[in-house]
Design an enzyme around this catalytic site. Sequence first.
Site, PDB file in Angstrom:
ATOM      1  N   ASP A 111       6.290 -13.333 -52.252  1.00  0.00           N
ATOM      2  CA  ASP A 111       6.545 -11.898 -52.202  1.00  0.00           C
ATOM      3  C   ASP A 111       7.983 -11.672 -51.738  1.00  0.00           C
ATOM      4  O   ASP A 111       8.382 -12.155 -50.680  1.00  0.00           O
ATOM      5  CB  ASP A 111       5.569 -11.224 -51.239  1.00  0.00           C
ATOM      6  CG  ASP A 111       5.544  -9.707 -51.415  1.00  0.00           C
ATOM      7  OD1 ASP A 111       5.766  -9.244 -52.540  1.00  0.00           O
ATOM      8  OD2 ASP A 111       5.292  -9.002 -50.424  1.00  0.00           O
TER       9      ASP A 111
ATOM     10  N   HIS B  31      13.632   0.594 -49.326  1.00  0.00           N
ATOM     11  CA  HIS B  31      12.514   0.217 -48.459  1.00  0.00           C
ATOM     12  C   HIS B  31      13.006  -0.569 -47.246  1.00  0.00           C
ATOM     13  O   HIS B  31      12.619  -0.274 -46.100  1.00  0.00           O
ATOM     14  CB  HIS B  31      11.504  -0.623 -49.245  1.00  0.00           C
ATOM     15  CG  HIS B  31      10.393  -1.177 -48.408  1.00  0.00           C
ATOM     16  ND1 HIS B  31       9.432  -0.387 -47.820  1.00  0.00           N
ATOM     17  CD2 HIS B  31      10.095  -2.456 -48.051  1.00  0.00           C
ATOM     18  CE1 HIS B  31       8.592  -1.140 -47.133  1.00  0.00           C
ATOM     19  NE2 HIS B  31       8.969  -2.402 -47.254  1.00  0.00           N
TER      20      HIS B  31
ATOM     21  N   ARG C 113      14.360  -1.136 -36.086  1.00  0.00           N
ATOM     22  CA  ARG C 113      15.538  -1.762 -35.497  1.00  0.00           C
ATOM     23  C   ARG C 113      16.599  -0.692 -35.254  1.00  0.00           C
ATOM     24  O   ARG C 113      16.281   0.460 -35.038  1.00  0.00           O
ATOM     25  CB  ARG C 113      16.054  -2.878 -36.423  1.00  0.00           C
ATOM     26  CG  ARG C 113      15.132  -4.101 -36.496  1.00  0.00           C
ATOM     27  CD  ARG C 113      15.809  -5.251 -37.228  1.00  0.00           C
ATOM     28  NE  ARG C 113      16.202  -4.895 -38.587  1.00  0.00           N
ATOM     29  CZ  ARG C 113      15.367  -4.972 -39.630  1.00  0.00           C
ATOM     30  NH1 ARG C 113      14.135  -5.398 -39.468  1.00  0.00           N
ATOM     31  NH2 ARG C 113      15.779  -4.627 -40.846  1.00  0.00           N
TER      32      ARG C 113
ATOM     33  N   GLU D 146       1.241  -1.217 -50.485  1.00  0.00           N
ATOM     34  CA  GLU D 146       2.634  -1.409 -50.869  1.00  0.00           C
ATOM     35  C   GLU D 146       2.716  -1.355 -52.384  1.00  0.00           C
ATOM     36  O   GLU D 146       2.038  -2.133 -53.077  1.00  0.00           O
ATOM     37  CB  GLU D 146       3.195  -2.730 -50.336  1.00  0.00           C
ATOM     38  CG  GLU D 146       3.433  -2.690 -48.835  1.00  0.00           C
ATOM     39  CD  GLU D 146       4.233  -3.862 -48.312  1.00  0.00           C
ATOM     40  OE1 GLU D 146       4.761  -3.758 -47.189  1.00  0.00           O
ATOM     41  OE2 GLU D 146       4.335  -4.889 -49.018  1.00  0.00           O
TER      42      GLU D 146
ATOM     43  N   GLU E 146       4.063  -2.249 -55.613  1.00  0.00           N
ATOM     44  CA  GLU E 146       4.854  -3.364 -56.123  1.00  0.00           C
ATOM     45  C   GLU E 146       4.496  -3.666 -57.575  1.00  0.00           C
ATOM     46  O   GLU E 146       3.484  -3.204 -58.106  1.00  0.00           O
ATOM     47  CB  GLU E 146       4.622  -4.633 -55.286  1.00  0.00           C
ATOM     48  CG  GLU E 146       4.951  -4.512 -53.819  1.00  0.00           C
ATOM     49  CD  GLU E 146       5.001  -5.869 -53.115  1.00  0.00           C
ATOM     50  OE1 GLU E 146       5.312  -6.883 -53.783  1.00  0.00           O
ATOM     51  OE2 GLU E 146       4.725  -5.915 -51.901  1.00  0.00           O
TER      52      GLU E 146
ATOM     53  N   ASP F  92       0.179  -4.767 -52.451  1.00  0.00           N
ATOM     54  CA  ASP F  92       0.182  -5.781 -51.395  1.00  0.00           C
ATOM     55  C   ASP F  92      -0.267  -5.111 -50.098  1.00  0.00           C
ATOM     56  O   ASP F  92       0.548  -4.601 -49.327  1.00  0.00           O
ATOM     57  CB  ASP F  92       1.572  -6.398 -51.253  1.00  0.00           C
ATOM     58  CG  ASP F  92       1.537  -7.688 -50.461  1.00  0.00           C
ATOM     59  OD1 ASP F  92       0.472  -8.321 -50.433  1.00  0.00           O
ATOM     60  OD2 ASP F  92       2.561  -8.058 -49.880  1.00  0.00           O
TER      61      ASP F  92
ATOM     62  N   ARG G 159      -0.173  -2.728 -40.651  1.00  0.00           N
ATOM     63  CA  ARG G 159       1.116  -2.548 -39.978  1.00  0.00           C
ATOM     64  C   ARG G 159       1.064  -2.870 -38.487  1.00  0.00           C
ATOM     65  O   ARG G 159       2.039  -3.371 -37.925  1.00  0.00           O
ATOM     66  CB  ARG G 159       1.601  -1.108 -40.181  1.00  0.00           C
ATOM     67  CG  ARG G 159       1.811  -0.719 -41.635  1.00  0.00           C
ATOM     68  CD  ARG G 159       2.868  -1.568 -42.305  1.00  0.00           C
ATOM     69  NE  ARG G 159       3.113  -1.109 -43.682  1.00  0.00           N
ATOM     70  CZ  ARG G 159       3.899  -1.733 -44.539  1.00  0.00           C
ATOM     71  NH1 ARG G 159       4.496  -2.854 -44.178  1.00  0.00           N
ATOM     72  NH2 ARG G 159       4.070  -1.270 -45.756  1.00  0.00           N
TER      73      ARG G 159
ATOM     74  N   GLN H 123       1.003  -6.587 -38.157  1.00  0.00           N
ATOM     75  CA  GLN H 123       2.318  -7.080 -38.555  1.00  0.00           C
ATOM     76  C   GLN H 123       3.355  -6.898 -37.446  1.00  0.00           C
ATOM     77  O   GLN H 123       4.159  -7.793 -37.169  1.00  0.00           O
ATOM     78  CB  GLN H 123       2.767  -6.346 -39.820  1.00  0.00           C
ATOM     79  CG  GLN H 123       4.082  -6.846 -40.410  1.00  0.00           C
ATOM     80  CD  GLN H 123       4.409  -6.134 -41.718  1.00  0.00           C
ATOM     81  OE1 GLN H 123       3.698  -5.227 -42.153  1.00  0.00           O
ATOM     82  NE2 GLN H 123       5.494  -6.543 -42.349  1.00  0.00           N
TER      83      GLN H 123
ATOM     84  N   TYR I   9       4.962 -10.612 -36.422  1.00  0.00           N
ATOM     85  CA  TYR I   9       5.983 -11.035 -37.394  1.00  0.00           C
ATOM     86  C   TYR I   9       7.177 -11.772 -36.784  1.00  0.00           C
ATOM     87  O   TYR I   9       7.913 -12.467 -37.482  1.00  0.00           O
ATOM     88  CB  TYR I   9       6.457  -9.844 -38.239  1.00  0.00           C
ATOM     89  CG  TYR I   9       7.558  -9.007 -37.646  1.00  0.00           C
ATOM     90  CD1 TYR I   9       8.883  -9.170 -38.056  1.00  0.00           C
ATOM     91  CD2 TYR I   9       7.278  -8.032 -36.689  1.00  0.00           C
ATOM     92  CE1 TYR I   9       9.895  -8.387 -37.526  1.00  0.00           C
ATOM     93  CE2 TYR I   9       8.283  -7.250 -36.156  1.00  0.00           C
ATOM     94  CZ  TYR I   9       9.588  -7.428 -36.576  1.00  0.00           C
ATOM     95  OH  TYR I   9      10.585  -6.647 -36.050  1.00  0.00           O
TER      96      TYR I   9
ATOM     97  N   LYS J 174      -0.631  -9.570 -43.926  1.00  0.00           N
ATOM     98  CA  LYS J 174      -0.388  -9.410 -45.350  1.00  0.00           C
ATOM     99  C   LYS J 174      -1.346 -10.227 -46.215  1.00  0.00           C
ATOM    100  O   LYS J 174      -1.619  -9.858 -47.352  1.00  0.00           O
ATOM    101  CB  LYS J 174       1.045  -9.855 -45.678  1.00  0.00           C
ATOM    102  CG  LYS J 174       2.115  -9.168 -44.859  1.00  0.00           C
ATOM    103  CD  LYS J 174       2.416  -7.791 -45.346  1.00  0.00           C
ATOM    104  CE  LYS J 174       3.241  -7.862 -46.615  1.00  0.00           C
ATOM    105  NZ  LYS J 174       3.598  -6.517 -47.078  1.00  0.00           N
TER     106      LYS J 174
ATOM    107  N   THR K 208      -4.453  -8.973 -51.685  1.00  0.00           N
ATOM    108  CA  THR K 208      -3.423  -8.508 -52.605  1.00  0.00           C
ATOM    109  C   THR K 208      -4.129  -8.189 -53.919  1.00  0.00           C
ATOM    110  O   THR K 208      -4.841  -9.031 -54.457  1.00  0.00           O
ATOM    111  CB  THR K 208      -2.351  -9.584 -52.840  1.00  0.00           C
ATOM    112  OG1 THR K 208      -1.729  -9.913 -51.588  1.00  0.00           O
ATOM    113  CG2 THR K 208      -1.283  -9.101 -53.810  1.00  0.00           C
TER     114      THR K 208
ATOM    115  N   THR L 229       7.934  -3.998 -51.852  1.00  0.00           N
ATOM    116  CA  THR L 229       7.697  -2.562 -51.980  1.00  0.00           C
ATOM    117  C   THR L 229       8.838  -1.896 -52.745  1.00  0.00           C
ATOM    118  O   THR L 229      10.011  -2.125 -52.454  1.00  0.00           O
ATOM    119  CB  THR L 229       7.577  -1.921 -50.592  1.00  0.00           C
ATOM    120  OG1 THR L 229       6.539  -2.582 -49.872  1.00  0.00           O
ATOM    121  CG2 THR L 229       7.258  -0.445 -50.694  1.00  0.00           C
TER     122      THR L 229
ATOM    123  N   GLU M 218       6.449   4.510 -44.866  1.00  0.00           N
ATOM    124  CA  GLU M 218       7.629   5.331 -45.133  1.00  0.00           C
ATOM    125  C   GLU M 218       7.270   6.794 -45.412  1.00  0.00           C
ATOM    126  O   GLU M 218       7.941   7.708 -44.935  1.00  0.00           O
ATOM    127  CB  GLU M 218       8.386   4.763 -46.327  1.00  0.00           C
ATOM    128  CG  GLU M 218       8.925   3.363 -46.112  1.00  0.00           C
ATOM    129  CD  GLU M 218       9.275   2.701 -47.432  1.00  0.00           C
ATOM    130  OE1 GLU M 218      10.437   2.847 -47.852  1.00  0.00           O
ATOM    131  OE2 GLU M 218       8.395   2.065 -48.049  1.00  0.00           O
TER     132      GLU M 218
END
Length: 427
Positions: free
Chosen positions: A135, A142, A151, A208, A210, A242, A246, A249, A253, A262, A266, A358, A372
């Site tokens: 992936d 995104h 961040r 997601e 995709e 996908d 969250r 994650q 992560y 994740k 899928t 995404t 988002e």
Amino acid sequence: MPITANDTNRKSWLEVLENSDFPIQNIPFGVFLTKENVVTVGTRIGNFAIDLGALQQLNYFEGIELTDDMFMQDTLNDFISDGQKTWRLVRNRIADLFDEKNPKLRDNIKDRDIIIFKMEDVEMQLPVLIGDYTDFYSSKEHATNVGKMFRDPENALLPNWLHIPVGYHGRSSTIVPSGIPVHRPMGQTLPAGETTPVFGPSRSVDFELETAFITTDVNIMGENIPVTEAEDYIFGMVLLNDWSARDIQKWEYVPLGPFLAKNFATSISPWIVTMDALEPFRTKGPKQEPTPLPYLQQKGKHSFDINLEVAIQPEHAEPTVVSHSNFKYLYWSMCQQLAHHTSNGCRVNSGDMMGSGTISGPTEDSFGSMLELTWGGKNPIKLKDGSERKFINDNDTVIIKGFCQNGHVRIGFGEVSSKLLPPFVRK
């Protein structure tokens, strides 16, 4: 070899409704189960599934070099391994057989009864045995949105993002076709303000938006594939959801990236639309600055104008479209993704699947995830039934659709539709 199947003047003797995703110019490939519990490789025109195994047994592929059981299998892997020349010959032949001007099969009622099924009478299967699943993370919009949320907003993109198609290796064991429900995952999360994690159901399950491409056998171990040749090894594309947890994650992560948040599920659309069918919809991707390193540089039109949408349907209610996006927004092309994937000599095989990441666009209504669209749950979305969503609720169905359209033809993918069930309970 010309792609005669793409002739926009061609019409089929099978009925094709206006705005169908599957006119005779599409001819996707998939695998389905018949009412007689026979699994076969097939294609689709309109709302009809066509048994390619039966077509082969009845000698309609005469003159094309195929192994005797090419289409009497439960996956497309062997057909995909045969390469681009065979794909094109077969697709052109199918287009000729179902052309309204060709009486060979049209007027053979006995053979038609063996070969053609209504879509409601078949059950779609996973089209390929997926050995490996990668992936990518190739939408600049995104990646920027996520960077702003988690961040430094002033430095949303990490330093490597504009230089390499970032990706990770997923889990092929939990890839399922459209229609198969998905259970809300259990996992570790860190509640707000706490220092000790808890174990329980995810509270932030997301989709997601995709696409994915399916490869043929690309290389031997140690060999890298030039970006200029990469597309020769791409069989076709599917839609992909996908699923993501969250809250799981966010806790897991660092430092190695996505894992259990994740790989619990899928979902993909069951028909693989070939690159030949998508040829009329080529377009340029976004301008890449700074210029990528030489092994990733390419010129010309290497993206595709594919309209994408996502809808959420609560149980016993109408679906609400929550996102409109487009494949052409992706910063890194499929060719760049595959060239980068093999740049270190990593082997890629027939039936491997590469997710786009995404696909978010530049506007708020084109974002490709609930993360988002609701900005981390701060701005809930109101659905047609009056309910609100920060993320996906139990018994919601997520429906992703995609199609290309110009003044001559519409080529679509159908849909990937999956219902989110409560956590699995052992009996």
